[in-house]
Motif scaffolding. Structure first.
Motif, short mmCIF file in Angstrom:
data_model
loop_
_atom_site.label_atom_id
_atom_site.label_comp_id
_atom_site.label_asym_id
_atom_site.label_seq_id
_atom_site.Cartn_x
_atom_site.Cartn_y
_atom_site.Cartn_z
N ALA A 110 0.83 -1.20 0.00
CA ALA A 110 0.00 0.00 0.00
C ALA A 110 0.87 1.25 0.00
O ALA A 110 2.09 1.19 0.18
CB ALA A 110 -0.92 -0.01 1.22
N GLY A 111 0.24 2.40 -0.19
CA GLY A 111 0.94 3.68 -0.10
C GLY A 111 1.32 4.25 -1.45
O GLY A 111 1.23 3.59 -2.49
N ARG A 112 1.77 5.50 -1.42
CA ARG A 112 2.17 6.20 -2.63
C ARG A 112 3.68 6.37 -2.63
O ARG A 112 4.26 6.82 -1.65
CB ARG A 112 1.51 7.59 -2.68
N PRO A 113 4.34 6.01 -3.72
CA PRO A 113 5.79 6.18 -3.78
C PRO A 113 6.20 7.65 -3.67
O PRO A 113 5.59 8.52 -4.30
CB PRO A 113 6.16 5.62 -5.17
N SER A 114 7.21 7.92 -2.86
CA SER A 114 7.74 9.27 -2.72
C SER A 114 9.07 9.18 -1.99
O SER A 114 9.37 8.17 -1.33
CB SER A 114 6.79 10.17 -1.93
N GLU A 115 9.87 10.22 -2.08
CA GLU A 115 11.15 10.23 -1.38
C GLU A 115 10.94 10.11 0.13
O GLU A 115 11.64 9.34 0.80
CB GLU A 115 11.91 11.52 -1.70
N ARG A 116 10.00 10.85 0.67
CA ARG A 116 9.74 10.79 2.11
C ARG A 116 9.27 9.40 2.51
O ARG A 116 9.71 8.83 3.51
CB ARG A 116 8.69 11.82 2.51
N PHE A 183 13.12 24.63 -17.94
CA PHE A 183 12.15 24.87 -16.87
C PHE A 183 12.87 25.06 -15.53
O PHE A 183 13.98 24.55 -15.34
CB PHE A 183 11.18 23.69 -16.75
N PRO A 184 12.24 25.77 -14.58
CA PRO A 184 12.87 25.97 -13.26
C PRO A 184 12.70 24.73 -12.38
O PRO A 184 12.01 24.74 -11.35
CB PRO A 184 12.10 27.18 -12.69
N VAL A 185 13.36 23.65 -12.77
CA VAL A 185 13.18 22.34 -12.13
C VAL A 185 13.42 22.36 -10.62
O VAL A 185 12.64 21.80 -9.85
CB VAL A 185 14.07 21.29 -12.82
N PRO A 186 14.51 23.01 -10.12
CA PRO A 186 14.73 22.99 -8.67
C PRO A 186 13.56 23.57 -7.86
O PRO A 186 13.36 23.19 -6.71
CB PRO A 186 15.99 23.84 -8.49
N LEU A 187 12.80 24.46 -8.47
CA LEU A 187 11.65 25.05 -7.77
C LEU A 187 10.41 24.17 -7.86
O LEU A 187 9.49 24.31 -7.05
CB LEU A 187 11.33 26.43 -8.36
N LEU A 188 10.39 23.26 -8.84
CA LEU A 188 9.20 22.46 -9.09
C LEU A 188 9.28 21.05 -8.51
O LEU A 188 8.26 20.48 -8.14
CB LEU A 188 8.98 22.33 -10.61
N MET A 189 10.47 20.51 -8.39
CA MET A 189 10.62 19.08 -8.11
C MET A 189 10.48 18.79 -6.63
O MET A 189 11.19 19.35 -5.79
CB MET A 189 11.97 18.59 -8.63
N LYS A 190 9.58 17.88 -6.30
CA LYS A 190 9.32 17.54 -4.90
C LYS A 190 10.29 16.48 -4.38
O LYS A 190 10.81 16.59 -3.27
CB LYS A 190 7.87 17.04 -4.75
N ASP A 191 10.52 15.44 -5.15
CA ASP A 191 11.39 14.34 -4.73
C ASP A 191 12.76 14.51 -5.37
O ASP A 191 13.01 14.02 -6.47
CB ASP A 191 10.78 12.99 -5.13
N GLN A 192 13.66 15.20 -4.66
CA GLN A 192 14.94 15.61 -5.27
C GLN A 192 16.08 14.63 -4.99
O GLN A 192 17.10 14.69 -5.66
CB GLN A 192 15.31 17.01 -4.80
N PHE A 193 15.95 13.75 -4.02
CA PHE A 193 16.96 12.74 -3.71
C PHE A 193 18.37 13.33 -3.75
O PHE A 193 19.18 13.01 -4.61
CB PHE A 193 16.85 11.57 -4.69
N ARG A 194 18.68 14.18 -2.77
CA ARG A 194 19.94 14.92 -2.74
C ARG A 194 21.07 14.06 -2.18
O ARG A 194 21.60 14.30 -1.09
CB ARG A 194 19.77 16.20 -1.94
N SER A 195 21.47 13.08 -2.95
CA SER A 195 22.62 12.26 -2.55
C SER A 195 23.89 13.08 -2.43
O SER A 195 24.80 12.73 -1.67
CB SER A 195 22.82 11.12 -3.55
N ASP A 196 23.97 14.16 -3.19
CA ASP A 196 25.16 15.02 -3.12
C ASP A 196 25.33 15.63 -1.74
O ASP A 196 26.46 15.86 -1.30
CB ASP A 196 25.09 16.12 -4.20
N LEU A 197 24.24 15.87 -1.05
CA LEU A 197 24.33 16.39 0.32
C LEU A 197 24.55 15.26 1.32
O LEU A 197 25.34 15.40 2.25
CB LEU A 197 23.04 17.15 0.68
#
Length: 286
Positions: A110-116, A183-197
């Motif tokens: 169950a559930g919705r896939p997302s980074e969180r 497009f201004p992707v960093p402002l739009l994208m919810k699931d950013q998966f910041r592995s760099d951080l």
């Protein structure tokens, strides 16, 4: 001319709105295919079930191994666990016990896939392994493609012996911004998966494998991530290989050598006082 500019701006705004509203379907593709391990060709695997902090029951397949380490396996985009049997076998043949975790929204879960949501799934899997009595110095995290973002984030908040990243990205937002540069992707994208951080916070050995001919996650993204990880990271390019390379004999040789090397290092268990315990840790955004 003014009319044409107005129309162009309206179309651009509509495209931005569509990207924002449809990004869940565009980025994370969840397979609903489900079967038992035996039906998928892994009769040795035992089904495990446990719950996340937000009360979603997860399914995982546990394959026993004959080595020191247990690998928590976070698969990539698209296919569910029954479509990952060969990868599970590859890890197992390297001497690893394997707990292959199914994400929320994949298979019958169950559930919705997302980074969180994936962060909660990863925490639940880690807590389950610790509950089996397996100490951090015996836990390896293995992530492939999208799963590298899950594994890297979990390693940043958990004590483990090491991390293997197969075809990783520096961040999902990096890739999306390069692909949709208009497009201004960093402002739009919810699931950013910041592995760099996240990778800058790791204090355990990290092995990065990346195919030089990877067309899904080009190797430059793995190189970017490796450069941020410092001396902890071993980066291995695999010549003539495409996306996800664990099945390549050269990659397997590197994994065996790396596992042998980290077996001689001071136990990650000694550093657990510097980490939040798995049962009480909270991923960002929970």
């Amino acid at each position: 001319m003014t009319y044409a500019i107005i129309v162009a701006l309206m179309l651009y705004a509509a495209a931005i709105a569509a990207l924002y509203l449809l990004q869940d379907r565009l980025f994370i593709v969840a397979s609903k295919f489900d079967s038992s391990p035996a039906q998928a060709g892994l009769p040795e695997a035992a089904v495990q079930r446990f719950r996340t902090a937000d009360n979603i029951e997860l399914t995982a397949w546990l394959m026993p191994g004959d080595g020191r380490f247990l690998a928590i396996y976070f698969h990539g985009n698209g296919g569910a666990l029954p479509e990952r049997t060969e990868r599970i076998r590859q890890l197992n043949r390297l001497g690893l016990s394997v707990l292959a975790v199914e994400y929320r929204g994949f298979g019958a879960t169950a559930g919705r896939p997302s980074e969180r949501g994936f962060a909660r799934d990863a925490d639940a899997a880690y807590a389950y392994v610790r509950g089996l009595g397996i100490s951090p110095n015996k836990i390896i995290l293995y992530g492939e493609s999208l799963g590298t973002g899950v594994a890297t984030a979990l390693a940043a908040r958990s004590a483990v012996a090491g991390v293997i990243l197969d075809a990783p990205f520096s961040s999902a937002v990096d890739m999306a911004a390069d692909r949709y540069w208009m497009f201004p992707v960093p402002l739009l994208m919810k699931d950013q998966f910041r592995s760099d951080l996240a990778i800058t916070k790791l204090d355990m050995p990290v092995l990065i494998l990346h195919g030089e001919q990877d067309q899904v996650v080009p190797i430059e993204y793995g190189q970017r991530l490796s450069a941020l990880g410092g001396d902890n990271v071993t980066f291995v390019p695999i010549a003539q290989a495409g996306h996800v390379v664990l099945g390549e004999p050269e990659a397997q040789d590197h994994v065996r050598r790396w596992l042998s090397e980290i077996s001689t290092l001071p136990a990650a268990h000694d550093k657990t006082e510097l980490k939040r315990d798995a049962e009480t840790q909270t991923p960002a955004g929970r």
